[in-house]
Motif scaffolding. Structure first.
Motif, PDB file in Angstrom:
ATOM      1  N   ASP A  18       0.871  -1.171   0.000  1.00  0.00           N
ATOM      2  CA  ASP A  18       0.000   0.000   0.000  1.00  0.00           C
ATOM      3  C   ASP A  18       0.905   1.217   0.000  1.00  0.00           C
ATOM      4  O   ASP A  18       1.263   1.753   1.031  1.00  0.00           O
ATOM      5  CB  ASP A  18      -0.907  -0.034   1.239  1.00  0.00           C
ATOM      6  N   LYS A 277     -17.940  -3.974   6.657  1.00  0.00           N
ATOM      7  CA  LYS A 277     -17.560  -5.175   5.915  1.00  0.00           C
ATOM      8  C   LYS A 277     -17.734  -6.390   6.817  1.00  0.00           C
ATOM      9  O   LYS A 277     -17.157  -6.444   7.900  1.00  0.00           O
ATOM     10  CB  LYS A 277     -16.108  -5.082   5.431  1.00  0.00           C
ATOM     11  N   ASN A 308     -19.923  -4.198   2.286  1.00  0.00           N
ATOM     12  CA  ASN A 308     -19.397  -5.459   1.771  1.00  0.00           C
ATOM     13  C   ASN A 308     -19.945  -6.612   2.610  1.00  0.00           C
ATOM     14  O   ASN A 308     -19.803  -6.616   3.831  1.00  0.00           O
ATOM     15  CB  ASN A 308     -17.866  -5.480   1.833  1.00  0.00           C
ATOM     16  N   ASP A 537     -12.279   1.372  -9.860  1.00  0.00           N
ATOM     17  CA  ASP A 537     -13.007   1.300  -8.584  1.00  0.00           C
ATOM     18  C   ASP A 537     -13.477  -0.130  -8.357  1.00  0.00           C
ATOM     19  O   ASP A 537     -14.523  -0.536  -8.847  1.00  0.00           O
ATOM     20  CB  ASP A 537     -14.196   2.264  -8.609  1.00  0.00           C
ATOM     21  N   ASP A 538     -12.667  -0.892  -7.628  1.00  0.00           N
ATOM     22  CA  ASP A 538     -13.022  -2.283  -7.420  1.00  0.00           C
ATOM     23  C   ASP A 538     -12.336  -2.808  -6.169  1.00  0.00           C
ATOM     24  O   ASP A 538     -11.268  -2.344  -5.794  1.00  0.00           O
ATOM     25  CB  ASP A 538     -12.605  -3.123  -8.634  1.00  0.00           C
ATOM     26  N   GLU A 539     -12.966  -3.766  -5.523  1.00  0.00           N
ATOM     27  CA  GLU A 539     -12.380  -4.475  -4.393  1.00  0.00           C
ATOM     28  C   GLU A 539     -12.412  -5.962  -4.683  1.00  0.00           C
ATOM     29  O   GLU A 539     -13.364  -6.469  -5.272  1.00  0.00           O
ATOM     30  CB  GLU A 539     -13.135  -4.165  -3.093  1.00  0.00           C
ATOM     31  N   TYR A 541     -12.292  -9.852  -3.299  1.00  0.00           N
ATOM     32  CA  TYR A 541     -12.551 -10.675  -2.119  1.00  0.00           C
ATOM     33  C   TYR A 541     -11.628 -11.880  -2.139  1.00  0.00           C
ATOM     34  O   TYR A 541     -11.570 -12.631  -3.124  1.00  0.00           O
ATOM     35  CB  TYR A 541     -14.014 -11.131  -2.087  1.00  0.00           C
ATOM     36  N   TRP A 548     -11.317  -8.383   2.266  1.00  0.00           N
ATOM     37  CA  TRP A 548     -11.428  -7.582   1.047  1.00  0.00           C
ATOM     38  C   TRP A 548     -10.193  -6.700   0.925  1.00  0.00           C
ATOM     39  O   TRP A 548      -9.652  -6.232   1.913  1.00  0.00           O
ATOM     40  CB  TRP A 548     -12.671  -6.691   1.113  1.00  0.00           C
ATOM     41  N   ARG A 549      -9.785  -6.452  -0.295  1.00  0.00           N
ATOM     42  CA  ARG A 549      -8.685  -5.534  -0.538  1.00  0.00           C
ATOM     43  C   ARG A 549      -8.905  -4.859  -1.899  1.00  0.00           C
ATOM     44  O   ARG A 549      -9.571  -5.417  -2.779  1.00  0.00           O
ATOM     45  CB  ARG A 549      -7.341  -6.258  -0.530  1.00  0.00           C
ATOM     46  N   PRO A 550      -8.338  -3.676  -2.088  1.00  0.00           N
ATOM     47  CA  PRO A 550      -8.467  -3.015  -3.392  1.00  0.00           C
ATOM     48  C   PRO A 550      -7.787  -3.825  -4.486  1.00  0.00           C
ATOM     49  O   PRO A 550      -6.798  -4.520  -4.243  1.00  0.00           O
ATOM     50  CB  PRO A 550      -7.768  -1.665  -3.177  1.00  0.00           C
TER      51      PRO A 550
END
Length: 558
Positions: A18, A277, A308, A537-539, A541, A548-550
């Motif tokens: 990150d 989430k 989420n 724009d998405d995550e 799983y 969850w992570r980008p």
């Protein structure tokens, strides 16, 4: 020496970190044209390297990017932060003085089932050194549970307990198959972590129970925190009473795997107003009333913060949850049925699911179904809901049951966009309204792992129909291009892949029956980096960890 005579150095972080590289690279470019004053640091040889002209704050940021991002490895003098202290005296001073370099303590290496006395002592020394150099800032501790069996280690953790904001405890696989782990925590006293914000418990041997003595310590840790925001529990035998904090007012992220009654979902969403989430594996309702008064929890409710939701169920009917829950802010939904040979196996609750989506009136960005007994016509009915059709950006379908047909030619034809999509007028003739035949026009990612019971030519035609420009849209309803497809690859479709890649489609492809993706080429990696830089724009799983992570580069290249 002037900066303009130097070659400009831009930083690239390791995949998966990150990093936030854009601001840092902008500052480096500013330095290269003399817009930032610099303080040089001389090397041990008496000269000055190009890095010696970096401002100290930029040098510190670069060093922070060098830290390991994997949380399951042992500390090594060949890795940061230790390695950076050997370069020169100037770097040594910068690294030693930078508290953040030492505030993440990783002692969770799982490459050995049992720690040797040398490894245990090295871990104790690493803990003491890092905690002293991090001084009074928050500490993130990733640790094997067997370290707590050492009194010296446990005592030092108690001394810095008020600094610990993140604690991840991993139970290693035992040397011999056994029903229960040996207790690792001492009988007393328990750890009080008042400032703990993130807590993770992972059991690598799911069918080996954690001892009740350790359960008591883990439960006490959860209860002692007054600011818990993230709680991840990966243990088969935890009961709701032990794994759920009595103070849920600040909880934002929660993962509970190992099997919990469906009423646990009701309990959490009725008592955790800030939860955003939730990932949970639900199983039988047996024993619910005696543990949580579950019969009184199953009632209609609205949760306005949850974004989420991932529900994995086995031998469990989730229709009571679908009939009572209203989640207006839901954006990412995963419904996973864990395969089981035992009965009963509950069929897909189509009417309850549609009612849930209509009642919630949510705008889903991502919808994934795994091993569900859903028909193509039923899936089509879900995708035709107005909110879902307009907002859906990621669709994931997985089912390797040869008796089930989830995707057929009719579904692919309905997902194929019409040629009138690029215009400003829809087929209904109204400006700013999507064409009536357009289904999911904003789909950017498709995950497809199903038996080949459809025409590959129709699948490829659907891909091609969605490779238009993002700019070919009206202002109110932008139509996005398909950017990423993850699926099994078949020999018949390989000749068409190159032309689809040239038009901008990124593939993560698997040979049938293999779990490792085929390596992408350089063009695919660069294209995915381009999509990420433009703010995809998405995550994603992670089914293995329930988190969850980008979306990032590792999603394509790993």
């Amino acid at each position: 020496m002037q900066w303009k005579h130097h070659r400009v150095i831009l930083v690239a972080a390791a995949p998966g970190s990150d990093s936030g590289l854009e601001p840092l690279n902008s500052r480096l470019l500013a330095c290269s044209v003399g817009q930032t004053s610099t303080t040089s640091t001389s090397t041990v040889h008496g000269g000055t390297s190009i890095l010696g002209y970096f401002p100290i704050d930029i040098l510190q940021d670069i060093f922070l990017l060098c830290l390991p991002f994997k949380k399951d490895q042992a500390p090594s003098r060949r890795d940061a932060p230790y390695l950076l202290t050997y370069v020169c005296r100037a770097w040594y001073k910068v690294v030693i003085g930078l508290r953040q370099m030492w505030s993440t303590i990783i002692l969770s290496a799982m490459d050995v089932p049992d720690l040797s006395p040398t490894q245990r002592q090295a871990g104790i020394n690493h803990l003491k050194l890092c905690s002293s150099r991090s001084r009074d800032i928050a500490i993130k501790l990733y640790v094997r549970a067997d370290f707590f069996a050492n009194p010296v280690f446990y005592d030092h953790v108690r001394r810095v307990s008020q600094q610990i904001s993140h604690l991840s405890i991993t139970y290693p696989a035992p040397l011999m198959v056994s029903y229960e782990h040996t207790p690792f925590f001492p009988p007393s006293p328990s750890l009080d972590l008042h400032n703990l914000e993130n807590f993770e418990i992972q059991n690598r041997r799911a069918f080996t129970r954690i001892s009740y003595s350790d359960f008591s310590h883990l439960h006490h840790i959860i209860q002692s925190s007054t600011s818990l925001k993230r709680n991840i529990v990966w243990v088969m035998s935890l009961t709701p009473k032990l794994c759920i904090s009595p103070n849920l007012s600040n909880l934002q992220v929660l993962t509970l795997f190992g099997g919990h009654p469906i009423s646990t979902c009701f309990y959490l969403l009725q008592n955790a107003p800030t939860l955003e989430k939730l990932s949970i594996r639900v199983m039988s309702e047996q024993g619910v009333a005696s543990q949580m008064n579950g019969e009184h929890l199953i009632r209609p409710f609205i949760h306005r913060r949850i974004r989420n939701l991932a529900i994995s169920h086995q031998r469990t009917d989730i229709s009571p949850f679908l009939e009572n829950a209203t989640l207006p802010s839901l954006q990412f939904l995963v419904v996973d049925r864990t395969p089981s040979k035992s009965r009963p196996v509950f069929s897909w609750s189509q009417s309850q699911f549609l009612s849930f989506l209509r009642r919630s009136n949510c705008w889903l960005k991502c919808f994934q179904i795994l091993d569900q007994e859903i028909l193509p016509s039923q899936l089509l009915e879900v995708l035709r809901l107005p909110n879902i059709s307009r907002s859906l950006q990621c669709l994931g379908i997985q089912s390797y049951d040869a008796t089930q047909m989830v995707v057929d030619d009719d579904l692919l034809e309905k997902l194929t966009l019409s040629e009138t999509l690029g215009g400003t007028l829809g087929t209904n003739g109204k400006e700013g309204v999507p064409p009536a035949r357009t289904l999911c026009p904003n789909l950017e990612r498709l995950i497809l792992f199903v038996p080949l019971r459809f025409s590959l030519s129709k699948l490829l035609s659907m891909f091609e129909s969605r490779l238009h420009s993002d700019s070919s849209c009206d202002g109110m309803f932008p139509f996005k291009t398909l950017k990423h497809v993850e699926m099994d690859v078949y020999d018949e479709m390989k000749p068409s892949l190159d032309s689809l890649e040239k038009r901008g489609l990124v593939f993560t492809l698997f040979e049938p029956l293999l779990a490792t993706p085929m390596p992408p080429n350089d063009r695919q990696q660069l294209l995915w980096q381009h999509y990420l830089a433009r703010g995809l724009d998405d995550e994603v799983y992670d089914h293995d960890t329930g988190t969850w992570r980008p979306a990032d580069l590792t999603f394509v290249v790993s």
